[in-house]
Motif scaffolding. Sequence first.
Motif, PDB file in Angstrom:
ATOM      1  N   THR A 208      -5.397  70.575  91.543  1.00 25.92           N
ATOM      2  CA  THR A 208      -6.073  69.413  90.955  1.00 25.92           C
ATOM      3  C   THR A 208      -5.473  69.081  89.594  1.00 25.92           C
ATOM      4  O   THR A 208      -5.376  67.903  89.229  1.00 25.92           O
ATOM      5  CB  THR A 208      -7.587  69.668  90.801  1.00 25.92           C
ATOM      6  OG1 THR A 208      -7.796  70.827  89.976  1.00 25.92           O
ATOM      7  CG2 THR A 208      -8.236  69.910  92.152  1.00 25.92           C
TER       8      THR A 208
ATOM      9  N   SER B  60      -9.621  65.100  91.138  1.00 30.25           N
ATOM     10  CA  SER B  60     -10.792  65.970  91.118  1.00 30.25           C
ATOM     11  C   SER B  60     -10.627  67.049  92.187  1.00 30.25           C
ATOM     12  O   SER B  60      -9.796  66.922  93.092  1.00 30.25           O
ATOM     13  CB  SER B  60     -12.062  65.160  91.396  1.00 30.25           C
ATOM     14  OG  SER B  60     -12.070  64.706  92.734  1.00 30.25           O
ATOM     15  N   GLU B  61     -11.448  68.109  92.097  1.00 32.91           N
ATOM     16  CA  GLU B  61     -11.362  69.179  93.075  1.00 32.91           C
ATOM     17  C   GLU B  61     -11.656  68.668  94.487  1.00 32.91           C
ATOM     18  O   GLU B  61     -11.095  69.149  95.461  1.00 32.91           O
ATOM     19  CB  GLU B  61     -12.318  70.320  92.703  1.00 32.91           C
ATOM     20  CG  GLU B  61     -11.883  71.063  91.441  1.00 32.91           C
ATOM     21  CD  GLU B  61     -12.759  72.257  91.120  1.00 32.91           C
ATOM     22  OE1 GLU B  61     -13.656  72.570  91.932  1.00 32.91           O
ATOM     23  OE2 GLU B  61     -12.561  72.884  90.063  1.00 32.91           O
TER      24      GLU B  61
ATOM     25  N   ALA C 156      -8.422  67.123  96.112  1.00 37.08           N
ATOM     26  CA  ALA C 156      -7.224  67.934  96.329  1.00 37.08           C
ATOM     27  C   ALA C 156      -6.969  68.077  97.829  1.00 37.08           C
ATOM     28  O   ALA C 156      -7.813  68.612  98.549  1.00 37.08           O
ATOM     29  CB  ALA C 156      -7.388  69.304  95.688  1.00 37.08           C
TER      30      ALA C 156
END
Length: 229
Positions: free
Chosen positions: A69, A75-76, A79
């Motif tokens: 990320t 953002s996570e 990913a």
Amino acid sequence: MMRLQTLLGEAPLQALLFDLDGTLVDSVPDLAAAMDHALEFCGYPPAGEARVRTWVGNGAPKLVERALTWALEVSEQQAPQAQQRVLLEAFYNAYAEDSSSRSRLFDGVCEALEYWQAAGIKLACVTNKPERFTHPILATFDLQELLPVVVGGDTLPTRKPDPAPLVLACEQLGVSPKNAVMVGDSSNDIQAAHALGMPAACVSFGYNHGAPIQEAGADLLVDHFSDLV
């Protein structure tokens, strides 16, 4: 031992469960080297040790997710899973080549473990690091006999902050969770212990994902490992 005994009240202290990364061993230099190698292998810029230090604590998949990320500036949740799998494999390959040459034990660790062992306290290592990396690191620092029970991040389907690894460690040591204390460096350790009604003692020099450990609710916080004795 008396300082940790006070956390249990009248219940006798029979076992101590120790996190590995950030608690017993400063392993970030090797983790960072492997992560930077993996990032570059996949065409991303290296992150550097200081940045990787804030990503450690939830296991390798989460470490890789945080690295990706950062590299992709997303953002996570954004990913890509496929890229995470590729980066994770590259990281594992690099870390398998060298997981301990840059790492070091924190001051006072051996002396404290030997003290507790001599006092008849049972000891275990409960870490989110996969077992295949945990055992070689313990061997490098001659900790296998001091920590005969090891529960890694892939020993069970779940890892800390789930309390199941702590339960398994207590079962293998032959003690009740009510007679044990978790010693770690992060909110994962505290949450896992408190889910069992187990006290959690934390060191202030660990990782905790870059967040202040002072705010995580540890039952005891120390600045040096010898302060736990």
